[in-house]
Motif scaffolding. Structure first.
Motif, PDB file in Angstrom:
ATOM      1  N   LEU A  30       0.803  -1.227   0.000  1.00 60.51           N
ATOM      2  CA  LEU A  30       0.000   0.000   0.000  1.00 60.51           C
ATOM      3  C   LEU A  30       0.835   1.276   0.000  1.00 60.51           C
ATOM      4  O   LEU A  30       0.294   2.362  -0.205  1.00 60.51           O
ATOM      5  N   LEU A  31       2.127   1.166   0.203  1.00 59.81           N
ATOM      6  CA  LEU A  31       2.971   2.357   0.131  1.00 59.81           C
ATOM      7  C   LEU A  31       3.017   2.917  -1.292  1.00 59.81           C
ATOM      8  O   LEU A  31       3.343   4.079  -1.497  1.00 59.81           O
ATOM      9  N   LYS A  32       2.677   2.107  -2.258  1.00 52.10           N
ATOM     10  CA  LYS A  32       2.662   2.523  -3.671  1.00 52.10           C
ATOM     11  C   LYS A  32       1.248   2.850  -4.144  1.00 52.10           C
ATOM     12  O   LYS A  32       0.974   2.883  -5.330  1.00 52.10           O
ATOM     13  N   SER A  33       0.342   3.064  -3.189  1.00 55.95           N
ATOM     14  CA  SER A  33      -1.057   3.335  -3.489  1.00 55.95           C
ATOM     15  C   SER A  33      -1.536   4.499  -2.620  1.00 55.95           C
ATOM     16  O   SER A  33      -1.280   4.528  -1.424  1.00 55.95           O
ATOM     17  N   LYS A  34      -2.191   5.460  -3.240  1.00 55.65           N
ATOM     18  CA  LYS A  34      -2.744   6.586  -2.491  1.00 55.65           C
ATOM     19  C   LYS A  34      -4.206   6.761  -2.883  1.00 55.65           C
ATOM     20  O   LYS A  34      -4.667   6.217  -3.875  1.00 55.65           O
ATOM     21  N   GLU A  35      -4.914   7.537  -2.064  1.00 60.41           N
ATOM     22  CA  GLU A  35      -6.281   7.925  -2.388  1.00 60.41           C
ATOM     23  C   GLU A  35      -6.283   9.436  -2.571  1.00 60.41           C
ATOM     24  O   GLU A  35      -5.544  10.155  -1.888  1.00 60.41           O
ATOM     25  N   ILE A  36      -7.116   9.905  -3.490  1.00 59.75           N
ATOM     26  CA  ILE A  36      -7.169  11.328  -3.790  1.00 59.75           C
ATOM     27  C   ILE A  36      -8.495  11.912  -3.313  1.00 59.75           C
ATOM     28  O   ILE A  36      -9.530  11.250  -3.351  1.00 59.75           O
ATOM     29  N   GLY A  37      -8.437  13.135  -2.826  1.00 65.13           N
ATOM     30  CA  GLY A  37      -9.631  13.878  -2.458  1.00 65.13           C
ATOM     31  C   GLY A  37      -9.518  15.283  -3.042  1.00 65.13           C
ATOM     32  O   GLY A  37      -8.404  15.801  -3.187  1.00 65.13           O
ATOM     33  N   PHE A  38     -10.642  15.884  -3.385  1.00 67.16           N
ATOM     34  CA  PHE A  38     -10.574  17.201  -4.022  1.00 67.16           C
ATOM     35  C   PHE A  38     -11.879  17.958  -3.839  1.00 67.16           C
ATOM     36  O   PHE A  38     -12.929  17.387  -3.622  1.00 67.16           O
TER      37      PHE A  38
END
Length: 183
Positions: free
Chosen positions: A85-93
């Motif tokens: 999961l260190l190579k995975s992020k979630e985006i918010g905007f």
């Protein structure tokens, strides 16, 4: 700072509390994006302090006026190295209502996606969007995100009464899309 011709992304500062306070008064932002509602300026100031501490929280600013018009963030999905999961992020905007429909959020998301995939070497970016937020869902699809699943948050707690749709963008797909839009 991350920038293009019209906008730039910068870390939040305490002076951004006034903008956060205005957004916190807008029930539409709470309904469509889960943005906190602030009872007073002090709560907005505390929020500005929290945003300023987050490494990947950015104020979206217009170059022509330096005005903060929105926010974009990358969230950790997990810190366990073995999980991948260190190579995975979630985006918010979120973008101020006055600037909707002008292509500025698309610009901001392109900037942050390039940053995430090229500078942070992320392999995938997830996005959770409230079911009612059709405009954000369409924007994600335009940027190459694929719908994966929906989750009914009321399953977690009676406090939550909304459904969230989850979208995924893989680095390899983004690099193909990004390359095609340059030519």
């Amino acid at each position: 700072m991350i920038e293009d011709e019209e906008i730039y992304l910068r870390n939040f500062e305490l002076r951004d509390a006034s903008v956060l306070y205005i957004w916190g008064q807008n029930s539409r932002f709470h309904k469509l994006a889960g943005f906190n509602q602030f009872k007073n300026y002090e709560e907005a100031l505390q929020a500005a302090k929290q945003y300023a501490k987050r490494k990947y929280s950015f104020a979206i600013c217009l170059k022509s006026t330096n005005r903060v018009i929105g926010l974009v963030e990358l969230y950790e999905r997990g810190l366990d190295e073995r999980s991948g999961l260190l190579k995975s992020k979630e985006i918010g905007f979120l973008i101020d209502s006055f600037y909707e429909g002008q292509g500025l959020m698309k610009r901001a998301l392109r900037l942050i996606l390039n940053y995430a995939f090229q500078e942070l070497d992320q392999l995938e970016i997830w996005a959770g969007v409230f079911e009612e937020n059709i405009r954000s869902q369409k924007l994600l699809e335009i940027l190459g995100f694929k719908y994966v699943y929906e989750y009914d948050m009321s399953q977690i707690s009676e406090v939550f009464s909304y459904k969230e749709k989850y979208y995924l963008l893989k680095k390899a797909e983004w690099l193909k899309i990004d390359e095609n839009t340059k030519s």
